[in-house]
Design a protein around this motif. Structure first.
Motif, PDB file in Angstrom:
ATOM      1  N   ARG A  44     117.044 -42.550  18.625  1.00  0.00           N
ATOM      2  CA  ARG A  44     117.925 -43.733  18.604  1.00  0.00           C
ATOM      3  C   ARG A  44     117.347 -44.831  17.721  1.00  0.00           C
ATOM      4  O   ARG A  44     118.083 -45.521  16.998  1.00  0.00           O
ATOM      5  CB  ARG A  44     118.122 -44.255  20.034  1.00  0.00           C
ATOM      6  CG  ARG A  44     118.827 -43.313  20.984  1.00  0.00           C
ATOM      7  CD  ARG A  44     120.314 -43.246  20.734  1.00  0.00           C
ATOM      8  NE  ARG A  44     120.951 -44.537  20.839  1.00  0.00           N
ATOM      9  CZ  ARG A  44     121.341 -45.091  21.991  1.00  0.00           C
ATOM     10  NH1 ARG A  44     121.165 -44.439  23.139  1.00  0.00           N
ATOM     11  NH2 ARG A  44     121.917 -46.274  22.014  1.00  0.00           N
ATOM     12  N   LEU A  45     116.039 -45.004  17.776  1.00  0.00           N
ATOM     13  CA  LEU A  45     115.388 -46.003  16.932  1.00  0.00           C
ATOM     14  C   LEU A  45     115.584 -45.674  15.452  1.00  0.00           C
ATOM     15  O   LEU A  45     115.910 -46.554  14.646  1.00  0.00           O
ATOM     16  CB  LEU A  45     113.893 -46.056  17.262  1.00  0.00           C
ATOM     17  CG  LEU A  45     113.035 -46.983  16.391  1.00  0.00           C
ATOM     18  CD1 LEU A  45     113.425 -48.438  16.613  1.00  0.00           C
ATOM     19  CD2 LEU A  45     111.551 -46.771  16.677  1.00  0.00           C
ATOM     20  N   ALA A  46     115.409 -44.411  15.078  1.00  0.00           N
ATOM     21  CA  ALA A  46     115.581 -44.012  13.676  1.00  0.00           C
ATOM     22  C   ALA A  46     117.001 -44.279  13.205  1.00  0.00           C
ATOM     23  O   ALA A  46     117.216 -44.709  12.059  1.00  0.00           O
ATOM     24  CB  ALA A  46     115.224 -42.534  13.518  1.00  0.00           C
ATOM     25  N   VAL A  47     117.988 -44.040  14.067  1.00  0.00           N
ATOM     26  CA  VAL A  47     119.382 -44.298  13.714  1.00  0.00           C
ATOM     27  C   VAL A  47     119.607 -45.786  13.465  1.00  0.00           C
ATOM     28  O   VAL A  47     120.207 -46.188  12.452  1.00  0.00           O
ATOM     29  CB  VAL A  47     120.322 -43.767  14.817  1.00  0.00           C
ATOM     30  CG1 VAL A  47     121.737 -44.309  14.638  1.00  0.00           C
ATOM     31  CG2 VAL A  47     120.330 -42.244  14.815  1.00  0.00           C
ATOM     32  N   LEU A  48     119.144 -46.622  14.374  1.00  0.00           N
ATOM     33  CA  LEU A  48     119.341 -48.065  14.219  1.00  0.00           C
ATOM     34  C   LEU A  48     118.686 -48.582  12.939  1.00  0.00           C
ATOM     35  O   LEU A  48     119.303 -49.326  12.171  1.00  0.00           O
ATOM     36  CB  LEU A  48     118.765 -48.804  15.427  1.00  0.00           C
ATOM     37  CG  LEU A  48     119.552 -48.712  16.739  1.00  0.00           C
ATOM     38  CD1 LEU A  48     118.760 -49.344  17.873  1.00  0.00           C
ATOM     39  CD2 LEU A  48     120.913 -49.386  16.600  1.00  0.00           C
ATOM     40  N   VAL A  49     117.444 -48.203  12.711  1.00  0.00           N
ATOM     41  CA  VAL A  49     116.729 -48.691  11.527  1.00  0.00           C
ATOM     42  C   VAL A  49     117.385 -48.160  10.259  1.00  0.00           C
ATOM     43  O   VAL A  49     117.581 -48.901   9.281  1.00  0.00           O
ATOM     44  CB  VAL A  49     115.244 -48.287  11.601  1.00  0.00           C
ATOM     45  CG1 VAL A  49     114.529 -48.642  10.291  1.00  0.00           C
ATOM     46  CG2 VAL A  49     114.563 -48.993  12.775  1.00  0.00           C
ATOM     47  N   GLY A  50     117.765 -46.879  10.256  1.00  0.00           N
ATOM     48  CA  GLY A  50     118.404 -46.302   9.080  1.00  0.00           C
ATOM     49  C   GLY A  50     119.722 -46.956   8.744  1.00  0.00           C
ATOM     50  O   GLY A  50     120.019 -47.233   7.574  1.00  0.00           O
ATOM     51  N   HIS A  51     120.526 -47.239   9.757  1.00  0.00           N
ATOM     52  CA  HIS A  51     121.827 -47.864   9.510  1.00  0.00           C
ATOM     53  C   HIS A  51     121.674 -49.309   9.053  1.00  0.00           C
ATOM     54  O   HIS A  51     122.425 -49.770   8.184  1.00  0.00           O
ATOM     55  CB  HIS A  51     122.689 -47.778  10.763  1.00  0.00           C
ATOM     56  CG  HIS A  51     123.188 -46.390  11.037  1.00  0.00           C
ATOM     57  ND1 HIS A  51     123.705 -46.013  12.248  1.00  0.00           N
ATOM     58  CD2 HIS A  51     123.239 -45.287  10.246  1.00  0.00           C
ATOM     59  CE1 HIS A  51     124.066 -44.739  12.194  1.00  0.00           C
ATOM     60  NE2 HIS A  51     123.788 -44.286  10.992  1.00  0.00           N
ATOM     61  N   HIS A  52     120.738 -50.034   9.618  1.00  0.00           N
ATOM     62  CA  HIS A  52     120.507 -51.402   9.151  1.00  0.00           C
ATOM     63  C   HIS A  52     120.070 -51.417   7.701  1.00  0.00           C
ATOM     64  O   HIS A  52     120.505 -52.269   6.916  1.00  0.00           O
ATOM     65  CB  HIS A  52     119.481 -52.098  10.047  1.00  0.00           C
ATOM     66  CG  HIS A  52     120.058 -52.727  11.258  1.00  0.00           C
ATOM     67  ND1 HIS A  52     120.405 -54.060  11.319  1.00  0.00           N
ATOM     68  CD2 HIS A  52     120.395 -52.203  12.460  1.00  0.00           C
ATOM     69  CE1 HIS A  52     120.918 -54.334  12.514  1.00  0.00           C
ATOM     70  NE2 HIS A  52     120.921 -53.224  13.223  1.00  0.00           N
ATOM     71  N   HIS A  53     119.216 -50.486   7.332  1.00  0.00           N
ATOM     72  CA  HIS A  53     118.777 -50.411   5.936  1.00  0.00           C
ATOM     73  C   HIS A  53     119.947 -50.072   5.006  1.00  0.00           C
ATOM     74  O   HIS A  53     120.104 -50.671   3.937  1.00  0.00           O
ATOM     75  CB  HIS A  53     117.671 -49.369   5.802  1.00  0.00           C
ATOM     76  CG  HIS A  53     117.263 -49.118   4.380  1.00  0.00           C
ATOM     77  ND1 HIS A  53     116.711 -50.095   3.568  1.00  0.00           N
ATOM     78  CD2 HIS A  53     117.351 -48.001   3.602  1.00  0.00           C
ATOM     79  CE1 HIS A  53     116.472 -49.599   2.375  1.00  0.00           C
ATOM     80  NE2 HIS A  53     116.858 -48.339   2.359  1.00  0.00           N
ATOM     81  N   ALA A  54     120.787 -49.121   5.422  1.00  0.00           N
ATOM     82  CA  ALA A  54     121.934 -48.720   4.593  1.00  0.00           C
ATOM     83  C   ALA A  54     122.911 -49.874   4.392  1.00  0.00           C
ATOM     84  O   ALA A  54     123.528 -50.006   3.330  1.00  0.00           O
ATOM     85  CB  ALA A  54     122.644 -47.539   5.238  1.00  0.00           C
ATOM     86  N   LEU A  55     123.039 -50.713   5.415  1.00  0.00           N
ATOM     87  CA  LEU A  55     124.016 -51.797   5.364  1.00  0.00           C
ATOM     88  C   LEU A  55     123.568 -52.969   4.502  1.00  0.00           C
ATOM     89  O   LEU A  55     124.400 -53.678   3.922  1.00  0.00           O
ATOM     90  CB  LEU A  55     124.282 -52.280   6.802  1.00  0.00           C
ATOM     91  CG  LEU A  55     125.365 -53.333   7.005  1.00  0.00           C
ATOM     92  CD1 LEU A  55     126.721 -52.812   6.555  1.00  0.00           C
ATOM     93  CD2 LEU A  55     125.417 -53.750   8.477  1.00  0.00           C
ATOM     94  N   ASP A  56     122.274 -53.172   4.404  1.00  0.00           N
ATOM     95  CA  ASP A  56     121.745 -54.381   3.784  1.00  0.00           C
ATOM     96  C   ASP A  56     122.208 -54.518   2.335  1.00  0.00           C
ATOM     97  O   ASP A  56     121.903 -53.684   1.482  1.00  0.00           O
ATOM     98  CB  ASP A  56     120.214 -54.350   3.845  1.00  0.00           C
ATOM     99  CG  ASP A  56     119.599 -55.694   3.476  1.00  0.00           C
ATOM    100  OD1 ASP A  56     120.301 -56.721   3.582  1.00  0.00           O
ATOM    101  OD2 ASP A  56     118.424 -55.723   3.096  1.00  0.00           O
TER     102      ASP A  56
END
Length: 266
Positions: free
Chosen positions: A184-196
């Motif tokens: 779950r942590l990897a998903v959150l961090v990955g999506h935040h990075h993709a969105l930035d």
């Protein structure tokens, strides 16, 4: 289920004939928010009724998380068309999911498919800049036993790390070892990075922007310029109650013909 594509919810898995709906159901893709889960859309899929074929698009995991919004949209579009080869399609995204939904609608239209409606439910303002504050809020929900100060200090400690290493670094600083939490942590961090810093390219034929009354005064955040026909609706509640509670019947009505009568259209 096809790959990471799953049905979001049904009143029951009835055929169109038994449900009293002649012909083909209307295909409807619902794109996960930042946590990668699609259970949030269950109440909406139920409220829309048996005339719809609702599919929840869950997140990928692993290296695919680092591929960006465009690659994510391409994968999800392929899965949708595997399940429903032809439109007209409706594509819905809430929060982070709205960004991916927009990119999917562009790909579908570029492929000559009809997107009957793109529904963006309280998307981030443009350009998308989630920042560490938003990630901290999501981490607090993932780790309810940790206080905000500890999470903030952990985020500050990994800020300089390459984006691809940030989830592992956060896990180390916070002492996380449980496999479910790490995924779950990897998903959150990955999506935040993709969105930035993401910005939409081009326009879609029909765009509906839905915002909650609690924050509608902040304005449409630049989204309406990306629909050749664009509508803006305000429904009761806040970001976290849009898909349930008093907002739900108003939101569901927006998907039907004559939707300009539903909600507060602007």
């Amino acid at each position: 289920m096809t790959g990471a594509l799953e049905r979001a919810a049904f009143t029951e898995p009835l055929s169109p004939a038994r449900a009293g709906v002649p012909g083909r159901r209307r295909p409807h893709a619902l794109v996960h928010p930042v946590d990668g889960q699609v259970h949030w859309y269950g109440p909406l899929a139920w409220a829309l009724g048996p005339g719809w074929s609702c599919y929840g698009l869950r997140t990928d995991t692993g290296p695919a998380l680092d591929a960006g919004i465009g690659a994510m949209a391409a994968r999800y579009t392929e899965r949708l068309r595997h399940a429903e080869p032809r439109g007209p399609y409706t594509v819905t995204g809430w929060s982070f999911g709205a960004v991916v939904a927009f990119a999917m609608a562009r790909l579908l239209e570029d492929a000559g498919q009809d997107v009957e409606q793109l529904v963006l439910i309280d998307p981030p303002p443009l350009p998308a800049r989630p920042g560490s504050g938003a990630l901290g809020v999501h981490l607090s929900r993932l780790l309810p036993g940790r206080d905000e100060e500890e999470i903030g200090a952990a985020l500050a400690a990994v800020t300089a790390r390459p984006a691809g290493d940030r989830a592992d670094a956060l896990a180390h600083v916070l002492g996380l070892t449980d496999g479910f939490t790490l995924r779950r942590l990897a998903v959150l961090v990955g999506h935040h990075h993709a969105l930035d810093g993401w910005m939409p390219a081009g326009t879609v034929e029909r765009l509906l922007l839905v915002q909650p009354s609690a924050t509608a005064a902040q304005g449409p955040g630049g989204w309406l310029a990306h629909g050749r026909t664009a509508r803006h609706a305000v429904v009761p509640g806040d970001h976290h109650t849009l898909l349930d509670g008093p907002a739900l019947p108003v939101l569901a009505d927006l998907y039907t013909p004559g939707a300009e009568r539903a909600g507060d259209m602007r």
